[in-house]
Write a protein that holds these residues in place. Sequence first.
Motif, short mmCIF file in Angstrom:
data_model
loop_
_atom_site.label_atom_id
_atom_site.label_comp_id
_atom_site.label_asym_id
_atom_site.label_seq_id
_atom_site.Cartn_x
_atom_site.Cartn_y
_atom_site.Cartn_z
N MET A 94 11.25 7.99 -16.83
CA MET A 94 11.17 8.85 -15.64
C MET A 94 10.02 8.35 -14.48
SD MET A 94 13.96 10.83 -15.88
CE MET A 94 13.55 11.20 -14.02
N LEU A 95 9.01 7.94 -15.13
CA LEU A 95 7.85 7.14 -14.21
C LEU A 95 8.54 5.98 -13.62
CD1 LEU A 95 4.69 7.78 -16.39
CD2 LEU A 95 5.40 9.28 -14.15
N LEU A 96 9.21 5.23 -14.46
CA LEU A 96 9.91 3.98 -14.01
C LEU A 96 10.77 4.27 -12.92
CD1 LEU A 96 10.28 0.89 -14.02
CD2 LEU A 96 11.80 1.13 -16.08
N ALA A 97 11.60 5.34 -13.25
CA ALA A 97 12.60 5.46 -12.49
C ALA A 97 12.23 6.07 -10.95
CB ALA A 97 13.56 6.74 -12.86
N MET A 98 10.99 6.86 -11.01
CA MET A 98 10.37 7.37 -9.58
C MET A 98 10.09 5.90 -8.96
SD MET A 98 9.53 9.51 -7.59
CE MET A 98 9.85 10.94 -8.35
N TRP A 99 9.23 5.02 -9.56
CA TRP A 99 8.97 3.66 -8.88
C TRP A 99 10.15 2.98 -8.37
CZ3 TRP A 99 9.60 -1.47 -10.54
CH2 TRP A 99 9.03 -2.36 -9.71
N ALA A 154 13.54 1.19 -3.80
CA ALA A 154 14.92 1.34 -3.34
C ALA A 154 14.84 1.80 -1.90
CB ALA A 154 15.86 1.99 -4.21
N CYS A 155 14.17 2.83 -1.76
CA CYS A 155 14.22 3.50 -0.52
C CYS A 155 13.76 2.65 0.62
CB CYS A 155 13.74 4.86 -0.37
SG CYS A 155 14.54 6.20 -1.39
N GLU A 156 12.54 2.10 0.16
CA GLU A 156 12.11 1.14 1.09
C GLU A 156 12.81 0.08 1.53
OE1 GLU A 156 7.00 1.59 -0.17
OE2 GLU A 156 8.31 -0.15 -1.16
N ALA A 157 13.66 -0.43 0.68
CA ALA A 157 14.54 -1.67 0.70
C ALA A 157 15.59 -1.01 1.57
CB ALA A 157 15.08 -2.28 -0.58
N LEU A 158 16.18 0.23 1.50
CA LEU A 158 17.12 0.78 2.30
C LEU A 158 16.49 0.48 3.90
CD1 LEU A 158 19.80 1.54 2.67
CD2 LEU A 158 19.21 4.02 2.08
N ALA A 159 15.40 1.22 4.09
CA ALA A 159 14.63 1.31 5.14
C ALA A 159 14.54 -0.31 6.00
CB ALA A 159 13.50 2.04 5.28
N PRO A 189 0.77 -1.39 -0.07
CA PRO A 189 -0.12 -0.06 0.16
C PRO A 189 0.99 1.27 0.02
CG PRO A 189 -0.80 -1.46 1.38
CD PRO A 189 0.50 -2.07 1.12
N LEU A 190 2.10 1.41 0.95
CA LEU A 190 2.69 2.62 0.86
C LEU A 190 3.61 2.65 -0.45
CD1 LEU A 190 4.34 2.24 4.43
CD2 LEU A 190 2.73 3.90 3.54
N THR A 191 3.83 1.65 -1.37
CA THR A 191 4.59 1.74 -2.33
C THR A 191 3.47 2.36 -3.41
OG1 THR A 191 5.73 0.02 -1.95
CG2 THR A 191 5.66 0.55 -4.26
N LEU A 232 1.10 4.30 -2.88
CA LEU A 232 0.74 5.92 -2.53
C LEU A 232 1.82 6.48 -2.89
CD1 LEU A 232 -1.01 5.33 0.95
CD2 LEU A 232 -2.23 5.63 -1.25
N PHE A 233 3.11 6.32 -2.36
CA PHE A 233 4.46 7.01 -2.70
C PHE A 233 4.65 7.19 -4.34
CE2 PHE A 233 5.73 6.35 1.84
CZ PHE A 233 6.04 7.56 2.28
N THR A 234 4.51 6.01 -5.06
CA THR A 234 4.44 5.99 -6.32
C THR A 234 3.66 7.10 -6.89
OG1 THR A 234 5.26 3.82 -6.24
CG2 THR A 234 4.97 4.92 -8.51
N ILE A 235 2.50 7.08 -6.58
CA ILE A 235 1.39 8.11 -7.25
C ILE A 235 1.74 9.39 -7.09
CG2 ILE A 235 -0.84 8.69 -7.08
CD1 ILE A 235 -1.87 5.77 -6.66
N VAL A 236 2.22 9.64 -5.69
CA VAL A 236 2.52 10.98 -5.40
C VAL A 236 3.90 11.32 -6.14
CG1 VAL A 236 3.44 12.40 -3.47
CG2 VAL A 236 1.66 10.75 -2.89
N GLY A 237 4.78 10.45 -6.14
CA GLY A 237 6.06 10.86 -7.13
C GLY A 237 5.62 10.99 -8.54
N TRP A 238 4.67 10.28 -9.10
CA TRP A 238 4.18 10.58 -10.40
C TRP A 238 3.43 11.94 -10.54
CZ3 TRP A 238 1.99 5.08 -11.83
CH2 TRP A 238 3.09 4.10 -11.77
N VAL A 239 2.79 12.32 -9.50
CA VAL A 239 2.16 13.54 -9.69
C VAL A 239 3.11 14.61 -9.59
CG1 VAL A 239 0.70 15.35 -8.33
CG2 VAL A 239 -0.04 13.01 -8.52
#
Length: 388
Positions: free
Chosen positions: A270-275, A280-285, A239-241, A243-250
Motif C-alpha cells: 500500500m505504501l508503494l501504491a501511494m507513491w 501518476a497524478c503528477e504525470a497526468l498534470a 520535492p513535491l513528490t 512531500l506528497f508521498t510522506i503525507v500519503g504515508w502518514v
Amino acid sequence: MNVLMRSVKREWSMLVRRPMFYVMCVVIVPLAMTAFFVSLLDKGVAERVPSAIVDLDHSEMSRRVVRNLESMQQVDVCYKLDSYAEAMDYVKRGDIMGFFLIPDNFGDDALSGRQPELSYYINFGYIVPGSLLVKGYTTMSMLANGAVVQGLLSAKGMPEVEITPILQPFVNKVHQLGNPTMNYGVYLVNSFAPGVLALMVLLVTAYNITAEIKSGASREWIDAAGGSIIVALVGKLLPLTMLFTIVGWVMQIVFYGMAQYPMNGEMWVMLLAMWLLVVACEALAVVVCAIVPNPRYALSVCSLFGVLAFSLGGYSFPVEDMYPGLGIFSYILPMRYYFLIYIDQALNGLELVYSRYYFVALAVYPLVAMLFLPRLKKVMQKPTVYVP
C-alpha cells in the motif's frame, strides 16, 4: 547530476518563498480531510439520525410501533408531532431528516384485515442519513406487518410454534468477507481521503508548471536544467513528490494503525501504491499542462479530473453499472487503480500478482507523460504573453 541538483535547489527556493500556500495545499488540506473523515466515521457509521413520528391513531398497536422505532440505533426520534403539515415544516427547516406517519385507525384496520398503510418521508439531500432512515423505517414497517399477522393468527387460535415459521420461514446468516464489521469508514475514508490528496497533487503540480509561464521564467527554468525538459521536470517535481508521498504515508498510518482499518495484505504494498498514485497524478498534470499551457485552463482541467474521481472512480458507484459513455472515463483516472489495489491487497489480502495490472496502469502514466515532453518544452521556450 550538478544540473539536476541546481534544478532541485531552484524549486526548493520557490517553495520556501510561498511557505503558507504549499503547507496548506500539501500538508494541511489532505491531513485535515483525513482527520475529518476518520472522526466522522469513528463508530463505523453515522447513528441517531434526527427524525419525528406523527401518530394519528394513538392506539396500543401504534404506541408499540413508536416504542420499537425509538429503540432503533439508526433513528433518533426528536419530536412527536400531530400532523403531516407540521412534520413537513420541520423537514423544510432542517430540524429533522424525515418522519414516520401512522394513519388514523391503524390498529383497528390492521386487526380487521383492511391493510392500513404506514408512510415515511425522507429528505435525501444528504445521502447517508437518508439511507439510514430508509433502512430504519423499512425495517420498522416490516416488523409492524409481522406483528399484525402474528396478532391475527393468534386471535384465530394458532399456536406460537406454528406462527414463527410462517412469519420467518428461513433465517439469513450473512458473513461479510472484506468488511465484516460493516464499517462505512473502511470504504469511504480509504477512498475519499486519498482522493483529496490526488486532487491536491494535480492542482499543485499544474500550478507549479504553469507558474513558470505566468511569471515569464519558463526559459530560465529550462536553461537552469541545461536545456533538458526531463531534468527540469524531475527537478521541479522531486520535492513535491517527496512531500506528497510522506503525507500519503502518514494518511495510511492513520488508516491502518490508529483507526485500525483492515490490512489483510502487506503494508509495503500500500505504501508503494501511494507513491505510484502521487507520481501518476503528477504525470497526468504534466500532460494537461502540455496540452493546455494556460494556467487558468490547466488548473480547471485538473480540478475536473480530480473531482470526477469521486463520482467516476468506481468507489461511490460501480463502473459496471454506469452508462458506457461515462464509465470509460474512469479508466483515465489514477484514483481508480489505487482503489482497486486497496480492495485487492488491504481488504481481500490477495497475492500481489492479482493486482499487477493496476500497478502497471499507474506506472504507465509517467510513460505517457514523456510523449508530451517535446510539446511542453516547445511551449516553455516560446515567448509567451500571459493572459489571465
